[in-house]
Design a protein around this motif. Structure first.
Motif: not given
Ligand SMILES: Nc1ncnc2c1ncn2[C@@H]1O[C@H](COP(=O)(O)OP(=O)(O)O)[C@@H](O)[C@H]1O
Ligand SMILES: [Mg+2]
Length: 355
Positions: A91-104, A181-187, A219-227
């Protein structure tokens, strides 16, 4: 004096990867597999000089202690869930991405699944897009952030900056840390952030709520998928953000996150028993002992299950310890006597003694 085994060891010895720093993570991503180690039979073993024998035994111990990552059904299923979530991350950067939760529970292979998946993801993007971004920054498709006990908002941001080796990690104020932190992730154009040991956040406590809200903000600020990776996250109220039951429908996390449970092996049905045997066969093929033979581990399937309760962490421990005993005592194979001599972890021993 160098010999074949000393040379093998110098190229394939135990590796220390510090995954929580970009240099260590990159080294892990780029590491080539070990060169296969030759199996010598008893005759060939007897012909080694004492020095060669010591080097060969050391080489075998390194080799046997590093069992390959097996494509277990738990791993395959988790990969498929992650693939689905990553697919929508286009999805384009302005849309929210989903995340995955590995839970066990502990010791079933969560961190292994997340790091291997993230490593493949990292490699693919590197190959396609190169080591540098268009602006000339180092490209880091993945960041790996393991949390520690009692983590606070500041601690989380500091850990992110430490991963990127940002000099501000120790100094800036809490709010400034967040934007750094957001700067690092974006750059560095990071696309996936793996947060491990998430159970260290107490979602019912103020500190934990702050961290949880901050993760949502990131998650809102960055175009990243969180695991997210952790133990008993459902019970710890990660999904409903620690809210009271009547408010929990407002919890955004529950709608954005896809849960990916990972279970220990069990042998209660034929298909599960087969999966356990498939795993043992794969480990069996890897082990280098003079008298190792097909069936060496699968014939011990029930006993290995009793001792480990199907937890990969206990199984890999019992196998590499058994290999070590087989070498040290000259048994040169794993059998019931060798297994009986192995002490595994505390949880495994306690549970086995009840069966
Ligand atoms: N798919 C796998 N194949 C082989 N060994 C595995 C696999 N998954 C986990 N292991 C072994 O089990 C141990 C524990 O796994 P880990 O991923 O750290 O579990 P968790 O994060 O759930 O506590 C690892 O050190 C690894 O040796
Ligand atoms: Mg783990």
């Amino acid at each position: 004096m160098s010999n074949e085994w000393a040379d093998w060891l110098s190229r394939n010895g135990t590796r220390q990867f510090h995954l929580a720093r970009k240099a260590g993570w990159n080294a892990f991503v780029q590491a080539a597999g070990r060169e296969p180690l030759r199996r010598l039979d008893r005759g060939a073993l007897a012909r080694l000089s004492p020095v060669e024998r010591a080097d060969y035994d050391e080489a075998r111990t390194v080799w046997n202690a590093n069992l390959p990552t097996i494509r277990t059904s738990q791993l395959v299923r988790s990969y498929s869930i992650m693939d689905q979530v990553v697919a929508s991350s286009r999805r384009d950067g302005d849309r929210l991405r989903g995340s995955v939760v590995i839970d066990s529970p502990a010791g079933v292979g969560k961190t292994t699944i997340a790091t291997r998946y993230a490593r493949d993801f990292h490699r693919r993007i590197y190959e396609r897009e190169g080591a540098l971004t268009d602006e000339g920054h180092q490209r880091l498709p993945v960041a790996f952030i393991p949390l520690s006990a009692g983590v606070t908002l500041k601690g989380l941001n500091t850990k992110i900056l430490e991963f990127y080796g940002h000099p501000g990690a120790q100094r800036a104020s809490t709010t400034a840390l967040g934007s750094l932190a957001v700067d690092c992730v974006l750059s560095c154009q990071t696309r996936m952030i793996v947060i491990d040991e998430l159970h260290f956040i107490d979602f019912k406590h103020r500190n934990g709520m702050e961290v949880s809200n901050h993760l949502k903000w990131l998650a809102n600020e960055m175009p990243v998928t969180f695991v997210y990776v952790g133990m008993e996250l459902e019970a710890k109220r990660f999904f409903d953000e620690g809210l009271l039951p009547d408010q929990s429908t407002y919890a955004q996390t529950s709608r954005r996150a896809t849960r990916c449970p990972v279970s220990p092996f069990d042998i209660s049905s034929d298909s599960h028993y087969q999966a356990w045997n498939y795993l043992l066969r794969a480990f069996e093929e890897h082990i280098v002992l003079a008298d190792a033979r097909p069936g060496m581990l699968t014939e011990l399937a029930n006993e290995l299950f009793r001792r480990t309760q199907g937890f990969l962490v206990s199984l890999t421990n019992i196998i590499d310890r058994a290999c070590w005993i087989a070498i040290a005592t000259g048994t040169e194979r794993i059998d019931e006597t060798v297994l009986a001599a192995v002490t595994v972890d505390n949880a495994g021993e306690r549970a086995a003694s009840r069966r």
